[in-house]
Design an enzyme around this catalytic site. Structure first.
Site, PDB file in Angstrom:
ATOM      1  CG  HIS A 119       0.349   2.445  -0.943  1.00  0.00           C
ATOM      2  ND1 HIS A 119      -0.394   2.978   0.070  1.00  0.00           N
ATOM      3  CD2 HIS A 119       0.214   3.274  -2.001  1.00  0.00           C
ATOM      4  CE1 HIS A 119      -0.997   4.083  -0.363  1.00  0.00           C
ATOM      5  NE2 HIS A 119      -0.644   4.274  -1.624  1.00  0.00           N
ATOM      6  CG  ASP A 162       3.313   6.214  -8.676  1.00  0.00           C
ATOM      7  OD1 ASP A 162       3.402   6.341  -7.447  1.00  0.00           O
ATOM      8  OD2 ASP A 162       2.727   7.031  -9.406  1.00  0.00           O
TER       9      ASP A 162
HETATM   10  C1  SDX Z   1       2.169   7.016  -3.965  1.00  0.00           C
HETATM   11  O1  SDX Z   1       0.055   7.535   0.400  1.00  0.00           O
HETATM   12  C2  SDX Z   1      -0.532   7.506  -0.726  1.00  0.00           C
HETATM   13  O2  SDX Z   1      -1.733   7.328  -0.843  1.00  0.00           O
HETATM   14  C3  SDX Z   1       0.371   7.741  -1.905  1.00  0.00           C
HETATM   15  C4  SDX Z   1      -0.210   7.484  -3.281  1.00  0.00           C
HETATM   16  C5  SDX Z   1      -1.281   8.493  -3.648  1.00  0.00           C
HETATM   17  O3  SDX Z   1      -2.144   8.162  -4.481  1.00  0.00           O
HETATM   18  O4  SDX Z   1      -1.194   9.640  -3.161  1.00  0.00           O
HETATM   19  O5  SDX Z   1      -0.752   6.182  -3.349  1.00  0.00           O
HETATM   20  C6  SDX Z   1       0.862   7.605  -4.364  1.00  0.00           C
HETATM   21  O6  SDX Z   1       2.975   7.704  -3.411  1.00  0.00           O
HETATM   22  C7  SDX Z   1       2.406   5.548  -4.192  1.00  0.00           C
HETATM   23  C8  SDX Z   1       3.801   5.064  -3.658  1.00  0.00           C
HETATM   24  C9  SDX Z   1       4.848   5.419  -4.709  1.00  0.00           C
HETATM   25  N1  SDX Z   1       6.210   5.160  -4.159  1.00  0.00           N
HETATM   26  C10 SDX Z   1       6.955   4.153  -4.630  1.00  0.00           C
HETATM   27  O7  SDX Z   1       6.556   3.307  -5.430  1.00  0.00           O
HETATM   28  C11 SDX Z   1       8.381   4.129  -4.089  1.00  0.00           C
HETATM   29  C12 SDX Z   1       8.780   2.684  -3.768  1.00  0.00           C
HETATM   30  N2  SDX Z   1       8.061   2.263  -2.560  1.00  0.00           N
HETATM   31  C13 SDX Z   1       8.635   2.543  -1.321  1.00  0.00           C
HETATM   32  O8  SDX Z   1       9.702   3.344  -1.175  1.00  0.00           O
HETATM   33  C14 SDX Z   1       7.749   2.295  -0.111  1.00  0.00           C
HETATM   34  O9  SDX Z   1       7.069   1.120  -0.331  1.00  0.00           O
HETATM   35  C15 SDX Z   1       6.784   3.400   0.250  1.00  0.00           C
HETATM   36  C16 SDX Z   1       7.495   4.671   0.456  1.00  0.00           C
HETATM   37  C17 SDX Z   1       5.733   3.549  -0.800  1.00  0.00           C
HETATM   38  C18 SDX Z   1       6.114   2.989   1.546  1.00  0.00           C
HETATM   39  O10 SDX Z   1       7.094   2.928   2.486  1.00  0.00           O
HETATM   40  P1  SDX Z   1       6.814   2.433   3.997  1.00  0.00           P
HETATM   41  O11 SDX Z   1       5.398   2.001   4.182  1.00  0.00           O
HETATM   42  O12 SDX Z   1       7.356   3.482   4.894  1.00  0.00           O
HETATM   43  O13 SDX Z   1       7.619   1.144   4.079  1.00  0.00           O
HETATM   44  P2  SDX Z   1       9.144   1.095   4.496  1.00  0.00           P
HETATM   45  O14 SDX Z   1       9.920   2.033   3.654  1.00  0.00           O
HETATM   46  O15 SDX Z   1       9.237   1.202   5.978  1.00  0.00           O
HETATM   47  O16 SDX Z   1       9.508  -0.393   4.046  1.00  0.00           O
HETATM   48  C19 SDX Z   1       9.085  -1.528   4.844  1.00  0.00           C
HETATM   49  C20 SDX Z   1       9.989  -2.650   4.371  1.00  0.00           C
HETATM   50  C21 SDX Z   1      11.473  -2.275   4.421  1.00  0.00           C
HETATM   51  O17 SDX Z   1      12.194  -3.467   4.543  1.00  0.00           O
HETATM   52  P3  SDX Z   1      12.680  -3.926   6.077  1.00  0.00           P
HETATM   53  O18 SDX Z   1      13.421  -2.744   6.663  1.00  0.00           O
HETATM   54  O19 SDX Z   1      11.412  -4.292   6.794  1.00  0.00           O
HETATM   55  O20 SDX Z   1      13.584  -5.117   5.824  1.00  0.00           O
HETATM   56  O21 SDX Z   1       9.704  -2.935   2.987  1.00  0.00           O
HETATM   57  C22 SDX Z   1      10.855  -2.648   2.220  1.00  0.00           C
HETATM   58  C23 SDX Z   1      11.723  -1.740   3.039  1.00  0.00           C
HETATM   59  O22 SDX Z   1      13.077  -1.843   2.662  1.00  0.00           O
HETATM   60  N3  SDX Z   1      10.370  -1.976   0.985  1.00  0.00           N
HETATM   61  C24 SDX Z   1      10.868  -2.186  -0.232  1.00  0.00           C
HETATM   62  C25 SDX Z   1      10.084  -1.392  -1.089  1.00  0.00           C
HETATM   63  N4  SDX Z   1       9.163  -0.731  -0.385  1.00  0.00           N
HETATM   64  C26 SDX Z   1       9.350  -1.098   0.908  1.00  0.00           C
HETATM   65  N5  SDX Z   1      11.881  -2.957  -0.657  1.00  0.00           N
HETATM   66  C27 SDX Z   1      12.121  -2.929  -1.989  1.00  0.00           C
HETATM   67  N6  SDX Z   1      11.415  -2.193  -2.892  1.00  0.00           N
HETATM   68  C28 SDX Z   1      10.391  -1.416  -2.470  1.00  0.00           C
HETATM   69  N7  SDX Z   1       9.711  -0.688  -3.339  1.00  0.00           N
END
Ligand code: SDX
Length: 424
Positions: A303, A360
């Site tokens: 998140h 989710d």
């Molecule tokens: C919602 O903002 C809100 O409030 C949203 C929400 C709402 O109620 O409106 O809460 C609803 O959108 C919830 C989120 C739903 N999305 C997902 O579940 C998709 C999967 N999650 C991700 O793609 C990710 O965690 C995000 C998009 C939710 C957040 O992304 P960030 O904060 O930009 O983090 P990032 O992509 O920069 O990742 C940081 C690190 C990375 O690794 P490194 O480069 O540091 O090695 O964490 C890793 C990422 O690769 N990572 C994951 C991951 N999420 C982050 N690795 C594997 N699986 C994941 N799900």
């Protein structure tokens, strides 16, 4: 704490005032920054930038706190109805019994769609993604939007109508894609029960189970608002251009559709199906999620703000057990999801990055057990989020906000001359 920040840049010293919120959040007011220094801040994704002051929702990502108008989500989830929460978000206070009764009756009386909206839905391709249909209908409903100041049953008439009609739009979109006749709204049924009836009447998923309707009502509450998330910020930005309410909501719908945002609930089920196709191998899935060369992500995990448990996920996980046992289903996907959560929460990769299940991760398992196809999951998210979107649209416009217009750092080519075609 000092009441200002001091910035030194290019030999200049600039004192910037601090603003402090009611939960002691501190913001540096940089309104004069560019005029005084010629510089702008740089914060792609706005992770460190406050776009506005808001009184709608407070969340603390470190502590896993979520409150609508100051009331903790755990208390609302256990005691309020979605209509009560919608009133709370839109009006700032919980409704009295008289206000709620009037709101409930008015909502029931506005569930029918204008005929042009019904015809629009029927004109869409059978394979249209329901989120595309939802955005299209909301954009078109702008043609019947009344003056913002018109009130009905204590709410803005436009908001009342959209709250009453979004379940009808969602159900008609679903039945259109399934080639089923539409089921008209039933004014004798409560909000979630009416939606389930319009969705599934006459199908194998038809239900009159009050516990199932109450579970869906609870899920709407948990999705009702979440401060400045991607889709809500979109609604505020579009609204700042003085685009109408329905048109601004249409923009929020398309932002929510993204798999990194509300579309994640559909992506979670697709991910679980992929893991099942790999023999339900949890270790394979965790390894894929960690592998930078793999596009596989543990959808429903992580998140932008929560770096602890998402309080909504904790509640939904309990609901998943209740609903599935109520339906007499021991969904293997739920067992797999719990196994994935257990493995991830003990894996250094996820611990180091503070990746926890979000709203989710479990919701799609409930939706699927109720009979919703994955393409409808994000529509369910939108039904829940509608009052939050509208509360923020109101707040942004009530404050006479200027049109939103971020700056940039240009990294393109410097000035150069046009070259005639015969010289290229
Ligand atoms: C919602 O903002 C809100 O409030 C949203 C929400 C709402 O109620 O409106 O809460 C609803 O959108 C919830 C989120 C739903 N999305 C997902 O579940 C998709 C999967 N999650 C991700 O793609 C990710 O965690 C995000 C998009 C939710 C957040 O992304 P960030 O904060 O930009 O983090 P990032 O992509 O920069 O990742 C940081 C690190 C990375 O690794 P490194 O480069 O540091 O090695 O964490 C890793 C990422 O690769 N990572 C994951 C991951 N999420 C982050 N690795 C594997 N699986 C994941 N799900």
């Amino acid at each position: 704490m000092a009441d200002q920040a001091v910035l030194q840049i290019n030999g200049k010293t600039l004192e910037l005032p601090l603003i402090v919120g009611t939960e002691k959040e501190v913001g540096i007011d940089i309104a004069v920054l560019r005029d005084k220094t010629g510089a702008v801040t740089f914060d792609p994704g706005y992770g460190n930038s406050g776009a506005c002051e808001s009184a709608v929702t407070f969340l603390d990502g470190e502590l896993g706190i979520l409150r609508y108008r100051g009331i903790p989500i755990e208390q609302l989830a256990g005691h309020a109805s979605f209509l009560e929460v919608s009133w709370l978000l839109l009006k700032g206070e919980l409704p009295t019994a008289a206000e709620l009764a009037q709101f409930d009756a008015a909502e029931k009386s506005h569930r029918d769609l204008p005929d042009f909206a019904v015809q629009l839905i029927k004109s869409l391709p059978r394979n249209v993604h329901p989120m595309a249909g939802l955005a299209a209908v909301f954009a078109t409903l702008s043609s019947v939007e009344g003056p913002t100041k018109d009130l009905e049953a204590g709410l803005a008439a436009n908001e009342l109508r959209l709250l009453a009609q979004i379940p009808t739009i969602a159900a008609y979109l679903y039945r259109h894609t399934e080639g089923l006749d539409f089921v008209a709204p039933d004014k004798n049924k409560a909000y979630a029960a009416n939606y389930l009836n319009m969705m599934f009447k006459g199908t194998k998923f038809e239900t009159n189970d009050a516990d199932i309707a109450n579970a869906l009502d609870l899920l709407f509450i948990l999705h009702a608002d979440h401060e400045q998330n991607c889709s809500t910020s979109t609604v505020r930005l579009v609204g700042s251009a003085q685009a109408g309410l329905s048109a601004s909501i249409a923009a929020g719908v398309t932002a929510l559709w993204g798999p990194l945002h509300g579309g994640a609930n559909q992506a979670v089920i697709e991910m679980l199906d992929e893991v099942v196709a790999h023999g339900g191998d949890v270790n394979w899935a965790v390894a894929q999620a960690k592998d930078k060369n793999s596009t596989f992500r543990l959808m429903g995990f992580g998140h932008r703000v929560y770096k602890n448990f998402d309080p909504r996920a904790t509640i939904i996980k309990v609901q998943a057990d209740l609903v599935l046992s109520r339906l007499g289903k021991n969904d293997k996907q739920l067992a797999l999801a719990k196994g994935l959560e257990e493995a991830a929460l003990h894996d250094e990769y996820f611990i180091a990055r503070k990746l926890y299940p979000n709203v989710d991760f479990y919701s799609g398992i409930i939706y699927r057990a109720l009979g919703f196809p994955p393409g409808m999951f994000t529509v369910l998210f939108a039904i829940g989020r509608l009052p939050g979107w509208m509360a923020h649209w109101n707040e942004h416009n009530a404050g006479k906000a200027k049109i939103g217009r971020p700056r940039q750092i240009y990294i393109g080519k410097n000035a150069r001359d046009f070259v005639a075609l015969n010289k290229r």
